[in-house]
Design an enzyme around this catalytic site. Structure first.
Site, PDB file in Angstrom:
ATOM      1  CE1 TYR A   1       7.835 -52.416 -13.728  1.00  0.00           C
ATOM      2  CE2 TYR A   1      10.201 -52.235 -14.074  1.00  0.00           C
ATOM      3  CZ  TYR A   1       9.002 -51.664 -13.699  1.00  0.00           C
ATOM      4  OH  TYR A   1       8.959 -50.347 -13.307  1.00  0.00           O
TER       5      TYR A   1
ATOM      6  CD  GLN B   1       3.874 -56.079 -11.536  1.00  0.00           C
ATOM      7  OE1 GLN B   1       4.162 -55.901 -10.341  1.00  0.00           O
ATOM      8  NE2 GLN B   1       4.779 -56.313 -12.451  1.00  0.00           N
TER       9      GLN B   1
ATOM     10  NE  ARG C   1      18.334 -52.251  -8.107  1.00  0.00           N
ATOM     11  CZ  ARG C   1      19.061 -53.350  -8.302  1.00  0.00           C
ATOM     12  NH1 ARG C   1      20.389 -53.285  -8.391  1.00  0.00           N
ATOM     13  NH2 ARG C   1      18.461 -54.520  -8.426  1.00  0.00           N
TER      14      ARG C   1
HETATM   15  P1  NAD Z   1       2.592 -47.483  -7.445  1.00  0.00           P
HETATM   16  O1  NAD Z   1       2.241 -48.944  -7.323  1.00  0.00           O
HETATM   17  O2  NAD Z   1       2.447 -46.639  -6.248  1.00  0.00           O
HETATM   18  O3  NAD Z   1       1.796 -46.811  -8.639  1.00  0.00           O
HETATM   19  C1  NAD Z   1       1.205 -47.535  -9.696  1.00  0.00           C
HETATM   20  C2  NAD Z   1      -0.224 -47.032  -9.818  1.00  0.00           C
HETATM   21  O4  NAD Z   1      -0.824 -47.635 -10.967  1.00  0.00           O
HETATM   22  C3  NAD Z   1      -1.088 -47.420  -8.606  1.00  0.00           C
HETATM   23  O5  NAD Z   1      -1.868 -46.310  -8.205  1.00  0.00           O
HETATM   24  C4  NAD Z   1      -1.959 -48.545  -9.154  1.00  0.00           C
HETATM   25  O6  NAD Z   1      -3.198 -48.656  -8.457  1.00  0.00           O
HETATM   26  C5  NAD Z   1      -2.106 -48.132 -10.602  1.00  0.00           C
HETATM   27  N1  NAD Z   1      -2.432 -49.228 -11.525  1.00  0.00           N
HETATM   28  C6  NAD Z   1      -1.807 -50.428 -11.618  1.00  0.00           C
HETATM   29  N2  NAD Z   1      -2.378 -51.151 -12.615  1.00  0.00           N
HETATM   30  C7  NAD Z   1      -3.358 -50.378 -13.146  1.00  0.00           C
HETATM   31  C8  NAD Z   1      -4.297 -50.553 -14.195  1.00  0.00           C
HETATM   32  N3  NAD Z   1      -4.333 -51.697 -14.915  1.00  0.00           N
HETATM   33  N4  NAD Z   1      -5.171 -49.555 -14.460  1.00  0.00           N
HETATM   34  C9  NAD Z   1      -5.146 -48.403 -13.750  1.00  0.00           C
HETATM   35  N5  NAD Z   1      -4.281 -48.177 -12.740  1.00  0.00           N
HETATM   36  C10 NAD Z   1      -3.395 -49.157 -12.450  1.00  0.00           C
HETATM   37  O7  NAD Z   1       4.094 -47.451  -7.993  1.00  0.00           O
HETATM   38  P2  NAD Z   1       5.043 -46.230  -8.385  1.00  0.00           P
HETATM   39  O8  NAD Z   1       6.349 -46.548  -7.793  1.00  0.00           O
HETATM   40  O9  NAD Z   1       4.392 -44.954  -8.104  1.00  0.00           O
HETATM   41  O10 NAD Z   1       5.190 -46.445  -9.973  1.00  0.00           O
HETATM   42  C11 NAD Z   1       4.663 -45.521 -10.924  1.00  0.00           C
HETATM   43  C12 NAD Z   1       5.271 -45.830 -12.273  1.00  0.00           C
HETATM   44  O11 NAD Z   1       6.674 -45.594 -12.247  1.00  0.00           O
HETATM   45  C13 NAD Z   1       5.105 -47.269 -12.761  1.00  0.00           C
HETATM   46  O12 NAD Z   1       4.892 -47.249 -14.157  1.00  0.00           O
HETATM   47  C14 NAD Z   1       6.445 -47.909 -12.454  1.00  0.00           C
HETATM   48  O13 NAD Z   1       6.702 -49.015 -13.302  1.00  0.00           O
HETATM   49  C15 NAD Z   1       7.352 -46.754 -12.747  1.00  0.00           C
HETATM   50  N6  NAD Z   1       8.654 -46.842 -12.106  1.00  0.00           N
HETATM   51  C16 NAD Z   1       8.748 -46.797 -10.750  1.00  0.00           C
HETATM   52  C17 NAD Z   1      10.014 -46.853 -10.159  1.00  0.00           C
HETATM   53  C18 NAD Z   1      10.203 -46.827  -8.672  1.00  0.00           C
HETATM   54  O14 NAD Z   1      11.357 -46.952  -8.239  1.00  0.00           O
HETATM   55  N7  NAD Z   1       9.164 -46.651  -7.865  1.00  0.00           N
HETATM   56  C19 NAD Z   1      11.152 -46.944 -10.966  1.00  0.00           C
HETATM   57  C20 NAD Z   1      10.998 -47.041 -12.344  1.00  0.00           C
HETATM   58  C21 NAD Z   1       9.750 -46.958 -12.912  1.00  0.00           C
HETATM   59  C1  UD1 Z   2      12.803 -50.903  -8.720  1.00  0.00           C
HETATM   60  C2  UD1 Z   2      11.303 -50.661  -8.883  1.00  0.00           C
HETATM   61  C3  UD1 Z   2      10.927 -50.862 -10.314  1.00  0.00           C
HETATM   62  C4  UD1 Z   2      11.809 -49.948 -11.150  1.00  0.00           C
HETATM   63  C5  UD1 Z   2      13.300 -50.235 -10.921  1.00  0.00           C
HETATM   64  C6  UD1 Z   2      14.180 -49.205 -11.645  1.00  0.00           C
HETATM   65  C7  UD1 Z   2       9.820 -51.139  -7.006  1.00  0.00           C
HETATM   66  C8  UD1 Z   2       9.078 -52.176  -6.243  1.00  0.00           C
HETATM   67  N1  UD1 Z   2      10.550 -51.610  -8.050  1.00  0.00           N
HETATM   68  O1  UD1 Z   2      13.148 -52.272  -9.009  1.00  0.00           O
HETATM   69  O2  UD1 Z   2       9.550 -50.494 -10.502  1.00  0.00           O
HETATM   70  O3  UD1 Z   2      11.484 -50.054 -12.501  1.00  0.00           O
HETATM   71  O4  UD1 Z   2      13.570 -50.060  -9.536  1.00  0.00           O
HETATM   72  O5  UD1 Z   2      15.524 -49.437 -11.351  1.00  0.00           O
HETATM   73  O6  UD1 Z   2       9.781 -49.964  -6.703  1.00  0.00           O
HETATM   74  N2  UD1 Z   2      16.194 -55.667  -1.621  1.00  0.00           N
HETATM   75  C9  UD1 Z   2      16.659 -56.201  -0.444  1.00  0.00           C
HETATM   76  N3  UD1 Z   2      15.771 -56.404   0.561  1.00  0.00           N
HETATM   77  C10 UD1 Z   2      14.441 -56.112   0.459  1.00  0.00           C
HETATM   78  C11 UD1 Z   2      13.970 -55.567  -0.771  1.00  0.00           C
HETATM   79  C12 UD1 Z   2      14.882 -55.373  -1.800  1.00  0.00           C
HETATM   80  O7  UD1 Z   2      17.853 -56.498  -0.305  1.00  0.00           O
HETATM   81  O8  UD1 Z   2      13.690 -56.310   1.433  1.00  0.00           O
HETATM   82  C13 UD1 Z   2      17.162 -55.408  -2.693  1.00  0.00           C
HETATM   83  C14 UD1 Z   2      16.816 -56.100  -4.004  1.00  0.00           C
HETATM   84  O9  UD1 Z   2      17.315 -57.396  -4.042  1.00  0.00           O
HETATM   85  C15 UD1 Z   2      17.490 -55.150  -5.016  1.00  0.00           C
HETATM   86  C16 UD1 Z   2      17.388 -53.780  -4.362  1.00  0.00           C
HETATM   87  O10 UD1 Z   2      17.130 -54.013  -2.975  1.00  0.00           O
HETATM   88  O11 UD1 Z   2      18.857 -55.463  -5.147  1.00  0.00           O
HETATM   89  C17 UD1 Z   2      16.279 -52.948  -4.943  1.00  0.00           C
HETATM   90  O12 UD1 Z   2      15.093 -53.747  -4.956  1.00  0.00           O
HETATM   91  P1  UD1 Z   2      13.655 -53.094  -5.252  1.00  0.00           P
HETATM   92  O13 UD1 Z   2      13.431 -51.921  -4.395  1.00  0.00           O
HETATM   93  O14 UD1 Z   2      12.656 -54.212  -5.233  1.00  0.00           O
HETATM   94  O15 UD1 Z   2      13.853 -52.474  -6.701  1.00  0.00           O
HETATM   95  P2  UD1 Z   2      14.306 -52.980  -8.133  1.00  0.00           P
HETATM   96  O16 UD1 Z   2      14.152 -54.447  -8.307  1.00  0.00           O
HETATM   97  O17 UD1 Z   2      15.629 -52.347  -8.396  1.00  0.00           O
END
Ligand code: NAD
Ligand code: UD1
Length: 331
Positions: free
Chosen positions: A164, A99, A232
């Site tokens: 989280y 999640q 960020r």
């Molecule tokens: P995403 O939502 O695209 O990917 C998450 C995937 O996990 C999806 O394919 C979803 O269907 C699957 N999933 C969720 N719950 C599951 C479950 N219970 N069983 C099996 N599959 C499940 O998001 P993402 O951005 O690709 O994130 C991938 C990983 O990287 C996550 O662990 C997230 O916490 C981590 N992460 C992402 C960011 C970011 O900025 N996108 C930053 C830090 C960490």
């Molecule tokens: C994101 C990731 C999280 C990851 C973390 C690492 C997502 C959804 N979340 O969290 O998985 O672990 O980075 O640093 O990818 N904002 C706006 N307007 C919007 C949306 C967001 O102003 O419409 C702002 C938020 O308030 C925040 C910043 O943009 O200050 C980033 O937000 P968001 O992309 O949701 O990421 P994080 O909460 O940093």
């Protein structure tokens, strides 16, 4: 410890944003891949290039991708049993399923615990039982909370401000425990804010770049939460997956932790302005109240990943944003 020529790598969350790019790079490096995903946010379209099962399934001709629908917080053993019976052991696991929303975790902490911590323990139990050679875990900059010294390094105290972040940190502790007690080697990569093609903009919980890019392209308003001075470290997905795959295919024993970021700090306001420009300039920037549990400033120290993995993020923000707004064609 050596790998077979075409190691079998399990990618949890492999249908998601970072996961599908990870699958692409693993296949390009000659691996066989089994994706485990419950499709809660992941999409089959992200894996469409591997959908021709006769050609790409593990029993077919190269390359090789198998996709299993499973909740990783239970059912991992049963889902993988027929795969390993037919194709041999899973050698490496990239654990990305989670999640992913900080905001969602504040409203639903128990779900976050089940999926994000419980899922990691399931993966580690499997890795222990199967003698997996490396587990790579998608941790997060969210483990740090607000820190006194920036850029933040891996030895900074971790005081997460959201369930989280708490469950990502708890997962890291579990990885350390399994490495020390059961000899399961692992790397926790603390991703900063990852962006790029295939990031889904459709939910209010989506990453800010996907939301802003989508709205700017449609000429709609961009809503900044708070004053926009929060920062960020935005890192391009094509860079992130190099770190993931190099960590997964490496053979270092024990447990390691490393930031994956650029070392560059960008305000949300500056980001919004760039994306309004890339979208043609027709969008207005508006403000709404700051989010609860919001980290004010975030930027990575990047030396550890360079030393451990030889990793440096190579993509400049403007280039990465341009590639996100107009993704390169699938080859
Ligand atoms: P995403 O939502 O695209 O990917 C998450 C995937 O996990 C999806 O394919 C979803 O269907 C699957 N999933 C969720 N719950 C599951 C479950 N219970 N069983 C099996 N599959 C499940 O998001 P993402 O951005 O690709 O994130 C991938 C990983 O990287 C996550 O662990 C997230 O916490 C981590 N992460 C992402 C960011 C970011 O900025 N996108 C930053 C830090 C960490
Ligand atoms: C994101 C990731 C999280 C990851 C973390 C690492 C997502 C959804 N979340 O969290 O998985 O672990 O980075 O640093 O990818 N904002 C706006 N307007 C919007 C949306 C967001 O102003 O419409 C702002 C938020 O308030 C925040 C910043 O943009 O200050 C980033 O937000 P968001 O992309 O949701 O990421 P994080 O909460 O940093």
């Amino acid at each position: 410890m050596t790998s077979s020529p075409r190691p079998l790598v399990a990618v949890t969350g492999g249908a998601g944003f970072i996961g599908s790019h990870t699958v692409d790079l693993l296949v390009a490096r000659g691996c066989r891949v089994v994706v485990l995903d419950d499709f809660s946010t992941g999409k089959r379209a992200n894996l469409a290039r591997w959908a021709d099962h006769d050609r790409h399934g593990l029993g077919g001709r190269e390359p090789a991708v198998e996709v299993l629908t499973v909740d990783v917080s239970h059912g991992l053993f049963a889902a993988l049993a027929p795969i390993t019976a037919a194709h041999g052991p899973v050698e490496r696991i990239v654990h990305l399923a989670a999640q992913v929303s900080v905001v969602h975790s504040l409203a639903n902490p128990l779900t976050d615990a089940r999926v994000n911590y419980g899922g990691t323990v399931q993966v580690l139990e499997y890795a222990r039982a199967a003698g997996v050679k490396k587990v790579v875990f998608a941790s997060s900059a969210a483990v740090y909370g607000d820190v006194a010294t920036l850029p933040v390094d891996e030895d900074a105290p971790c005081r997460p401000l959201s369930p989280y972040g708490v469950h990502k940190l708890a997962s890291e502790h579990a990885l350390h425990c399994y490495a020390a007690v059961h000899g399961v080697p692992s790397v926790a990569l603390r991703f900063f804010n990852v962006y790029g093609p295939r990031q889904d903009p459709s939910s209010p919980y989506s990453g800010v770049i996907s939301i802003f890019a989508d709205r700017a392209a449609a000429g709609r308003d961009l809503t900044i939460f708070g004053d926009g001075e929060q920062t960020r470290d935005f890192v391009y997905v094509g860079d992130v997956v190099r770190a993931v795959v190099d960590a997964a295919l490496g053979d270092a024993p024990g447990h390691a932790v490393a930031n994956v970021g650029t070392g560059r700090e960008t305000t949300v306001r500056a980001l919004a302005e760039i994306l309004v420009g890339l979208g043609g300039g027709g969008s207005a920037i508006v403000h709404a109240p700051a989010r609860a549990g919001e980290i004010v400033r975030s930027v990575a120290r990047v030396e550890r990943a360079a030393a451990l993995l030889g990793f440096r993020a190579a993509t400049a923000l403007r280039d990465g944003l341009a590639a996100t707004v107009a993704p390169p064609p699938v080859t």
